[in-house]
Design a protein around this motif. Sequence first.
Motif, PDB file in Angstrom:
ATOM      1  N   ALA A 168       0.816  -1.209   0.000  1.00 60.07           N
ATOM      2  CA  ALA A 168       0.000   0.000   0.000  1.00 60.07           C
ATOM      3  C   ALA A 168       0.851   1.261   0.000  1.00 60.07           C
ATOM      4  CB  ALA A 168      -0.922   0.009   1.216  1.00 60.07           C
ATOM      5  N   PRO A 169       0.776   2.109  -1.038  1.00 62.66           N
ATOM      6  CA  PRO A 169       1.534   3.367  -1.039  1.00 62.66           C
ATOM      7  C   PRO A 169       1.192   4.263   0.148  1.00 62.66           C
ATOM      8  CG  PRO A 169       0.695   2.884  -3.239  1.00 62.66           C
ATOM      9  CD  PRO A 169       0.046   1.898  -2.306  1.00 62.66           C
ATOM     10  N   ALA A 170      -0.067   4.309   0.552  1.00 61.96           N
ATOM     11  CA  ALA A 170      -0.479   5.171   1.660  1.00 61.96           C
ATOM     12  C   ALA A 170       0.129   4.740   2.988  1.00 61.96           C
ATOM     13  CB  ALA A 170      -2.005   5.197   1.771  1.00 61.96           C
ATOM     14  N   ASP A 230      23.698   2.343  -8.013  1.00 60.53           N
ATOM     15  CA  ASP A 230      22.964   1.986  -9.222  1.00 60.53           C
ATOM     16  C   ASP A 230      21.773   1.154  -8.759  1.00 60.53           C
ATOM     17  OD1 ASP A 230      24.920   2.991 -11.219  1.00 60.53           O
ATOM     18  OD2 ASP A 230      26.194   1.431 -10.351  1.00 60.53           O
ATOM     19  N   VAL A 231      20.643   1.322  -9.408  1.00 61.07           N
ATOM     20  CA  VAL A 231      19.469   0.566  -8.995  1.00 61.07           C
ATOM     21  C   VAL A 231      18.562   0.294 -10.181  1.00 61.07           C
ATOM     22  CG1 VAL A 231      18.078   2.618  -8.434  1.00 61.07           C
ATOM     23  CG2 VAL A 231      17.629   0.449  -7.249  1.00 61.07           C
ATOM     24  N   SER A 232      17.953  -0.880 -10.170  1.00 67.48           N
ATOM     25  CA  SER A 232      16.910  -1.218 -11.128  1.00 67.48           C
ATOM     26  C   SER A 232      15.847  -1.982 -10.358  1.00 67.48           C
ATOM     27  CB  SER A 232      17.459  -2.074 -12.277  1.00 67.48           C
ATOM     28  OG  SER A 232      17.968  -3.306 -11.794  1.00 67.48           O
ATOM     29  N   GLY A 233      14.654  -2.066 -10.915  1.00 63.46           N
ATOM     30  CA  GLY A 233      13.616  -2.752 -10.168  1.00 63.46           C
ATOM     31  C   GLY A 233      12.333  -2.934 -10.937  1.00 63.46           C
ATOM     32  N   VAL A 234      11.392  -3.593 -10.275  1.00 63.94           N
ATOM     33  CA  VAL A 234      10.063  -3.853 -10.800  1.00 63.94           C
ATOM     34  C   VAL A 234       9.061  -3.336  -9.777  1.00 63.94           C
ATOM     35  CG1 VAL A 234       8.426  -5.646 -11.496  1.00 63.94           C
ATOM     36  CG2 VAL A 234      10.874  -5.905 -12.031  1.00 63.94           C
ATOM     37  N   LEU A 235       8.029  -2.647 -10.252  1.00 66.00           N
ATOM     38  CA  LEU A 235       7.009  -2.125  -9.354  1.00 66.00           C
ATOM     39  C   LEU A 235       5.805  -3.058  -9.300  1.00 66.00           C
ATOM     40  CD1 LEU A 235       7.025   1.704 -10.197  1.00 66.00           C
ATOM     41  CD2 LEU A 235       8.536   0.365  -8.694  1.00 66.00           C
ATOM     42  N   ALA A 236       5.161  -3.094  -8.159  1.00 68.23           N
ATOM     43  CA  ALA A 236       3.919  -3.845  -8.003  1.00 68.23           C
ATOM     44  C   ALA A 236       2.773  -3.082  -8.670  1.00 68.23           C
ATOM     45  CB  ALA A 236       3.630  -4.033  -6.513  1.00 68.23           C
ATOM     46  N   PRO A 237       1.641  -3.735  -8.903  1.00 68.56           N
ATOM     47  CA  PRO A 237       0.511  -3.022  -9.512  1.00 68.56           C
ATOM     48  C   PRO A 237       0.087  -1.768  -8.754  1.00 68.56           C
ATOM     49  CG  PRO A 237       0.132  -5.383  -9.579  1.00 68.56           C
ATOM     50  CD  PRO A 237       1.379  -5.177  -8.759  1.00 68.56           C
ATOM     51  N   SER A 238       0.329  -1.735  -7.461  1.00 68.93           N
ATOM     52  CA  SER A 238      -0.033  -0.568  -6.651  1.00 68.93           C
ATOM     53  C   SER A 238       0.953   0.579  -6.796  1.00 68.93           C
ATOM     54  CB  SER A 238      -0.130  -0.967  -5.179  1.00 68.93           C
ATOM     55  OG  SER A 238       1.125  -1.459  -4.723  1.00 68.93           O
ATOM     56  N   GLY A 239       2.111   0.311  -7.417  1.00 71.10           N
ATOM     57  CA  GLY A 239       3.098   1.348  -7.631  1.00 71.10           C
ATOM     58  C   GLY A 239       4.255   1.352  -6.654  1.00 71.10           C
ATOM     59  N   VAL A 240       4.239   0.480  -5.654  1.00 75.05           N
ATOM     60  CA  VAL A 240       5.381   0.399  -4.744  1.00 75.05           C
ATOM     61  C   VAL A 240       6.418  -0.552  -5.317  1.00 75.05           C
ATOM     62  CG1 VAL A 240       3.923   0.892  -2.742  1.00 75.05           C
ATOM     63  CG2 VAL A 240       4.457  -1.497  -3.316  1.00 75.05           C
ATOM     64  N   LEU A 260      19.261   7.368   1.173  1.00 73.58           N
ATOM     65  CA  LEU A 260      19.525   6.410   0.104  1.00 73.58           C
ATOM     66  C   LEU A 260      18.223   5.791  -0.402  1.00 73.58           C
ATOM     67  CD1 LEU A 260      21.595   4.703  -1.556  1.00 73.58           C
ATOM     68  CD2 LEU A 260      21.572   3.065   0.360  1.00 73.58           C
ATOM     69  N   SER A 261      17.346   5.388   0.514  1.00 73.98           N
ATOM     70  CA  SER A 261      16.068   4.796   0.124  1.00 73.98           C
ATOM     71  C   SER A 261      15.214   5.783  -0.660  1.00 73.98           C
ATOM     72  CB  SER A 261      15.314   4.319   1.369  1.00 73.98           C
ATOM     73  OG  SER A 261      15.995   3.256   2.006  1.00 73.98           O
ATOM     74  N   ASP A 262      15.196   7.040  -0.215  1.00 74.47           N
ATOM     75  CA  ASP A 262      14.464   8.077  -0.947  1.00 74.47           C
ATOM     76  C   ASP A 262      14.968   8.190  -2.384  1.00 74.47           C
ATOM     77  OD1 ASP A 262      12.820   8.863   1.121  1.00 74.47           O
ATOM     78  OD2 ASP A 262      13.471  10.953   1.112  1.00 74.47           O
ATOM     79  N   ALA A 263      16.283   8.268  -2.520  1.00 69.10           N
ATOM     80  CA  ALA A 263      16.877   8.443  -3.848  1.00 69.10           C
ATOM     81  C   ALA A 263      16.584   7.249  -4.750  1.00 69.10           C
ATOM     82  CB  ALA A 263      18.377   8.658  -3.716  1.00 69.10           C
ATOM     83  N   MET A 264      16.627   6.048  -4.213  1.00 69.48           N
ATOM     84  CA  MET A 264      16.324   4.862  -5.007  1.00 69.48           C
ATOM     85  C   MET A 264      14.862   4.845  -5.435  1.00 69.48           C
ATOM     86  SD  MET A 264      18.474   1.729  -3.347  1.00 69.48           S
ATOM     87  CE  MET A 264      20.276   1.679  -3.479  1.00 69.48           C
ATOM     88  N   ARG A 265      13.958   5.190  -4.524  1.00 70.25           N
ATOM     89  CA  ARG A 265      12.540   5.211  -4.885  1.00 70.25           C
ATOM     90  C   ARG A 265      12.267   6.227  -5.988  1.00 70.25           C
ATOM     91  NH1 ARG A 265      11.751   5.496   0.522  1.00 70.25           N
ATOM     92  NH2 ARG A 265      10.779   7.555   0.331  1.00 70.25           N
ATOM     93  N   LEU A 267      13.325   4.835  -9.264  1.00 68.57           N
ATOM     94  CA  LEU A 267      12.452   3.751  -9.711  1.00 68.57           C
ATOM     95  C   LEU A 267      11.053   4.249 -10.070  1.00 68.57           C
ATOM     96  CD1 LEU A 267      13.428   1.036  -7.061  1.00 68.57           C
ATOM     97  CD2 LEU A 267      13.994   1.005  -9.508  1.00 68.57           C
ATOM     98  N   GLY A 268      10.711   5.460  -9.662  1.00 69.74           N
ATOM     99  CA  GLY A 268       9.413   6.011  -9.967  1.00 69.74           C
ATOM    100  C   GLY A 268       8.367   5.740  -8.904  1.00 69.74           C
ATOM    101  N   VAL A 269       8.796   5.417  -7.670  1.00 66.83           N
ATOM    102  CA  VAL A 269       7.852   5.176  -6.583  1.00 66.83           C
ATOM    103  C   VAL A 269       7.545   6.505  -5.895  1.00 66.83           C
ATOM    104  CG1 VAL A 269       7.498   4.024  -4.363  1.00 66.83           C
ATOM    105  CG2 VAL A 269       8.732   2.858  -6.204  1.00 66.83           C
ATOM    106  N   ARG A 270       6.250   6.790  -5.726  1.00 64.53           N
ATOM    107  CA  ARG A 270       5.816   8.002  -5.031  1.00 64.53           C
ATOM    108  C   ARG A 270       4.764   7.649  -3.991  1.00 64.53           C
ATOM    109  NH1 ARG A 270       9.578   9.276  -7.470  1.00 64.53           N
ATOM    110  NH2 ARG A 270       9.996  11.100  -8.786  1.00 64.53           N
ATOM    111  N   TYR A 271       4.916   8.233  -2.807  1.00 66.10           N
ATOM    112  CA  TYR A 271       3.913   8.041  -1.768  1.00 66.10           C
ATOM    113  C   TYR A 271       2.958   9.250  -1.756  1.00 66.10           C
ATOM    114  CZ  TYR A 271       6.964   4.362   0.107  1.00 66.10           C
ATOM    115  OH  TYR A 271       7.729   3.235   0.267  1.00 66.10           O
ATOM    116  N   PRO A 272       1.690   9.038  -1.489  1.00 65.55           N
ATOM    117  CA  PRO A 272       0.717  10.136  -1.544  1.00 65.55           C
ATOM    118  C   PRO A 272       0.966  11.223  -0.505  1.00 65.55           C
ATOM    119  CG  PRO A 272      -0.299   8.141  -0.672  1.00 65.55           C
ATOM    120  CD  PRO A 272       1.027   7.742  -1.210  1.00 65.55           C
ATOM    121  N   PHE A 273       1.669  10.908   0.561  1.00 70.49           N
ATOM    122  CA  PHE A 273       1.904  11.897   1.622  1.00 70.49           C
ATOM    123  C   PHE A 273       3.195  12.685   1.415  1.00 70.49           C
ATOM    124  CE2 PHE A 273       3.116   7.599   2.975  1.00 70.49           C
ATOM    125  CZ  PHE A 273       4.473   7.753   3.143  1.00 70.49           C
TER     126      PHE A 273
END
Length: 357
Positions: free
Chosen positions: A193-195, A228-238, A342-347, A350-356
């Motif tokens: 859950a992104p929220a 360096d980072v690469s990844g796969v997102l879940a359908p929810s966007g996380v 570091l986690s912020d920069a990786m997200r 990868l294109g992960v955004r949290y609504p808050f």
Amino acid sequence: MRRAGAPDKAQDWPSAACFGRPMHNACATPLRWGLVGPGKIAQRFADALSAVPGSRLAAVQGGRPSHAEAFAAHWPAAVHHELAALLADPGVDAIYIATPHQAHAAIALAALDAGKPVLCEKPLAATAAQAQAVVGRTAERGVFLMEALWSRFLPSWQQLRAWLEAGEIGSVHTIQGTFCFRLPYDAGSRLYAPALAGGVLLDIGVYAFSLAQWVMSAQGERAFGGFDVSGVLAPSGVDLHVAAQLHWPGGAVAQFVIGFDASADNACRIHGQRGTITLHPNFWESTRVTLQRRGEPERTLELPLRHNGFEYQIEAAAACIAAGQHENAAIPHAHTLAVAELSDAMRRRLGVRYPFE
């Protein structure tokens, strides 16, 4: 520090609570804990309190009163239906936070404002900005704060650190590990859950990055140099699956694969000029560590937990609180902030955004 050839017993560690050495009943500072977020991980914390002389669960608060009441029925404690009531309770000396990630920062800020020392489940906050706000508040209030990264206090991790500091494998050049398990997609799960600040980076990546940080800081590397980072997102966007490589100015690299979509051996190997140290599966809770120096027989130590593993961080926090410390040297605020950044920069990459955010 214990070097190769020293006794193999975990209890031979000296008492140095504010660095994080396992104390094995050396810390009996009375401490009454208030627990926020009576979920699965909180069960482990409550159970561990039974192995820490002087510490006990005093009160529980949760978003759902029925959950808090059921928890307190199993682990006897007072129940507060509101956070403010828990923080105002004179029978509570310190707060343990075990809610979903997105709530950590707000609860920690409220606890610090109330003058209550805080042990907060990892990650300390969902974003680096939130983590910075919490760390800033602890400095303003002069109240103890620690991210509950329990792995750093385990006998196996302490042995790893001792071997590194003793130069047993020389300079580290590569760290390699996995933290993967199958977790079928469920849009209702907090982990997806992104929220609720879901995703692998915050939930399990923090163990990998903190281990690499713990290893490299033993040889004087104080900051991440890049990634360096690469990844796969879940359908929810996380973030569902992440492959990351960290770099340090001295040339060392750490390579981790982290995911909710596959299985792996979940060991971690640290390679140096003269050999390799292995934290056996699962590295974040390992009780087995091996030193293999080139041309020598390997040495494996079995370092069982005294109870369930959480007892060591509870003891370390209690000792620092009793000593008037504002942070613990085994997991200093600077380390927590660096991993959050570091986690912020990786997200972001990868294109992960949290609504808050």
